[in-house]
Design a protein around this motif. Structure first.
Motif, PDB file in Angstrom:
ATOM      1  N   LYS A 128       7.146   5.809  17.076  1.00 22.69           N
ATOM      2  CA  LYS A 128       6.633   7.182  17.185  1.00 22.69           C
ATOM      3  C   LYS A 128       5.784   7.676  15.987  1.00 22.69           C
ATOM      4  O   LYS A 128       5.163   8.646  16.017  1.00 22.69           O
ATOM      5  N   ILE A 129       6.051   6.847  15.011  1.00 21.90           N
ATOM      6  CA  ILE A 129       5.581   7.211  13.534  1.00 21.90           C
ATOM      7  C   ILE A 129       4.933   5.727  13.192  1.00 21.90           C
ATOM      8  O   ILE A 129       5.734   4.842  13.066  1.00 21.90           O
ATOM      9  N   THR A 130       3.631   5.904  12.713  1.00 27.58           N
ATOM     10  CA  THR A 130       2.801   4.610  12.162  1.00 27.58           C
ATOM     11  C   THR A 130       2.419   5.196  10.779  1.00 27.58           C
ATOM     12  O   THR A 130       2.773   6.356  10.265  1.00 27.58           O
ATOM     13  N   GLY A 131       1.156   4.558  10.467  1.00 28.12           N
ATOM     14  CA  GLY A 131       0.461   5.184   9.095  1.00 28.12           C
ATOM     15  C   GLY A 131      -0.064   4.115   8.390  1.00 28.12           C
ATOM     16  O   GLY A 131      -0.562   3.223   9.230  1.00 28.12           O
ATOM     17  N   CYS A 132      -0.417   4.264   7.106  1.00 31.91           N
ATOM     18  CA  CYS A 132      -1.402   3.334   6.483  1.00 31.91           C
ATOM     19  C   CYS A 132      -0.638   2.912   4.974  1.00 31.91           C
ATOM     20  O   CYS A 132       0.112   3.799   4.668  1.00 31.91           O
ATOM     21  N   THR A 133      -1.157   1.936   4.675  1.00 32.01           N
ATOM     22  CA  THR A 133      -0.403   1.387   3.452  1.00 32.01           C
ATOM     23  C   THR A 133      -1.620   1.032   2.388  1.00 32.01           C
ATOM     24  O   THR A 133      -2.557   0.290   2.862  1.00 32.01           O
ATOM     25  N   VAL A 134      -1.486   1.216   1.176  1.00 32.00           N
ATOM     26  CA  VAL A 134      -2.404   0.692   0.068  1.00 32.00           C
ATOM     27  C   VAL A 134      -1.522  -0.070  -0.682  1.00 32.00           C
ATOM     28  O   VAL A 134      -0.451   0.169  -1.302  1.00 32.00           O
ATOM     29  N   HIS A 135      -1.878  -1.543  -0.787  1.00 26.44           N
ATOM     30  CA  HIS A 135      -1.180  -2.276  -1.380  1.00 26.44           C
ATOM     31  C   HIS A 135      -1.881  -3.311  -2.424  1.00 26.44           C
ATOM     32  O   HIS A 135      -3.113  -3.549  -2.111  1.00 26.44           O
ATOM     33  N   GLN A 149       1.698   4.892   0.499  1.00 25.08           N
ATOM     34  CA  GLN A 149       1.872   4.984   1.948  1.00 25.08           C
ATOM     35  C   GLN A 149       1.524   6.528   2.511  1.00 25.08           C
ATOM     36  O   GLN A 149       1.780   7.475   1.987  1.00 25.08           O
ATOM     37  N   SER A 150       1.031   6.377   3.843  1.00 25.48           N
ATOM     38  CA  SER A 150       0.916   7.778   4.657  1.00 25.48           C
ATOM     39  C   SER A 150       1.477   7.596   6.005  1.00 25.48           C
ATOM     40  O   SER A 150       0.924   6.733   6.487  1.00 25.48           O
ATOM     41  N   ALA A 151       2.284   8.618   6.355  1.00 26.42           N
ATOM     42  CA  ALA A 151       2.515   8.448   7.871  1.00 26.42           C
ATOM     43  C   ALA A 151       1.787   9.154   8.881  1.00 26.42           C
ATOM     44  O   ALA A 151       1.017  10.175   8.515  1.00 26.42           O
ATOM     45  N   HIS A 164      -6.344   4.468  15.929  1.00 23.87           N
ATOM     46  CA  HIS A 164      -6.799   3.963  14.823  1.00 23.87           C
ATOM     47  C   HIS A 164      -7.739   5.022  14.200  1.00 23.87           C
ATOM     48  O   HIS A 164      -7.690   4.985  13.067  1.00 23.87           O
ATOM     49  N   GLU A 165      -8.332   5.693  14.944  1.00 21.06           N
ATOM     50  CA  GLU A 165      -9.441   6.722  14.294  1.00 21.06           C
ATOM     51  C   GLU A 165      -8.463   7.710  13.503  1.00 21.06           C
ATOM     52  O   GLU A 165      -8.835   8.031  12.551  1.00 21.06           O
ATOM     53  N   VAL A 170      -6.609   9.526   7.652  1.00 21.66           N
ATOM     54  CA  VAL A 170      -5.700   9.545   6.524  1.00 21.66           C
ATOM     55  C   VAL A 170      -5.759   8.701   5.500  1.00 21.66           C
ATOM     56  O   VAL A 170      -5.682   8.736   4.317  1.00 21.66           O
ATOM     57  N   GLU A 171      -6.130   7.390   6.006  1.00 21.05           N
ATOM     58  CA  GLU A 171      -6.184   6.160   5.249  1.00 21.05           C
ATOM     59  C   GLU A 171      -7.292   6.250   4.146  1.00 21.05           C
ATOM     60  O   GLU A 171      -7.286   6.063   2.956  1.00 21.05           O
ATOM     61  N   ARG A 172      -8.614   6.932   4.677  1.00 24.52           N
ATOM     62  CA  ARG A 172      -9.540   6.814   3.666  1.00 24.52           C
ATOM     63  C   ARG A 172      -9.147   8.157   2.600  1.00 24.52           C
ATOM     64  O   ARG A 172      -9.405   7.666   1.444  1.00 24.52           O
ATOM     65  N   ASP A 173      -8.321   9.118   2.811  1.00 23.00           N
ATOM     66  CA  ASP A 173      -8.009   9.939   1.725  1.00 23.00           C
ATOM     67  C   ASP A 173      -7.056   9.216   0.741  1.00 23.00           C
ATOM     68  O   ASP A 173      -7.074   9.431  -0.455  1.00 23.00           O
ATOM     69  N   LEU A 174      -6.058   8.293   1.541  1.00 23.80           N
ATOM     70  CA  LEU A 174      -5.081   7.717   0.717  1.00 23.80           C
ATOM     71  C   LEU A 174      -5.608   6.906  -0.227  1.00 23.80           C
ATOM     72  O   LEU A 174      -5.412   6.747  -1.450  1.00 23.80           O
TER      73      LEU A 174
END
Ligand code: GRF
Length: 197
Positions: A128-135, A149-151, A164-165, A170-174
């Motif tokens: 129900k929740i995914t997101g992105c990770t910078v590592h 990470q951002s949810a 994905h869009e 969210v990913e580009r801001d993180l």
């Protein structure tokens, strides 16, 4: 700080970094963009921004190790303080990893859904929740120490593209925020902990 960004596709994360870096206060500049293939929008975005580009195709080298050496050398030529993998779709080799510090962005909440089909896998699993990770990138596939990470909520109407869009917005801001802080403030790595100064 000098950034080299590695891309393999549309380069929307790269574009976010290029846009942020146009403000001196950001504290980082994209000094080159590298790719593993030609004819991608990511390279066109770099060219439009007047940023040098380079391509190192695995198939142009007699072995994966030779490609790894060549890529490490091309990157080194631009004297980066930090390498950012933004949708780069090859596993980086030991020489690149030894010579450079690399930050990667991944469209899932690692350690869930590593690999090249993170969004599809999250949808198929029914989260129900995914997101992105910078590592930080290590020798594994999406296994390096997590930096940020951002949810992102999964909607019942989502398919792989729509999800994905939404993740990418969210990913580009993180990525911009995290890379900017690393560039301006520095960071220390202790085991699996990355502490921004
Ligand atoms: C991003 O979601 C990245 O995390 C994944 O592929 C996408 C690349 O998008 N590996 P772009 O090339 O930055 O538009």
């Amino acid at each position: 700080a000098r950034l080299v960004v590695l891309v393999s596709g549309s380069g929307t994360n790269l574009q976010a970094l290029l846009d942020a870096a146009s403000d001196q206060a950001y504290g980082a500049a994209v000094v080159a963009v590298g790719a593993d293939r030609t004819g991608i929008e990511g390279l066109a975005r770099a060219e439009r921004a007047g940023v040098p580009t380079f391509v190192e195709r695995v198939t142009d080298h007699e072995s994966r190790a030779a490609w790894d050496e060549a890529l490490a050398s091309r990157i080194a030529g631009f004297r980066p303080d930090l390498v950012v993998s933004a949708g780069f779709m090859k596993i980086l080799g030991p020489r690149v990893l030894k010579d450079h510090t690399i930050v990667n962005t991944h469209p899932a909440l690692l350690p869930s859904f590593p690999g090249a089909h993170a969004v599809r896998d999250a949808l198929a699993y029914g989260v129900k929740i995914t997101g992105c990770t910078v590592h930080l990138v290590d020798a594994g596939v999406d296994t390096g120490p997590v930096i940020a990470q951002s949810a992102v909520e999964v909607l019942p109407s989502d398919d792989e593209d729509s999800l994905h869009e939404r993740i990418k917005t969210v990913e580009r801001d993180l990525l911009v925020e995290t890379v900017g802080r690393m560039a301006r403030e520095g960071f220390t790595v202790t085991g699996r902990e990355v502490r921004l100064a």
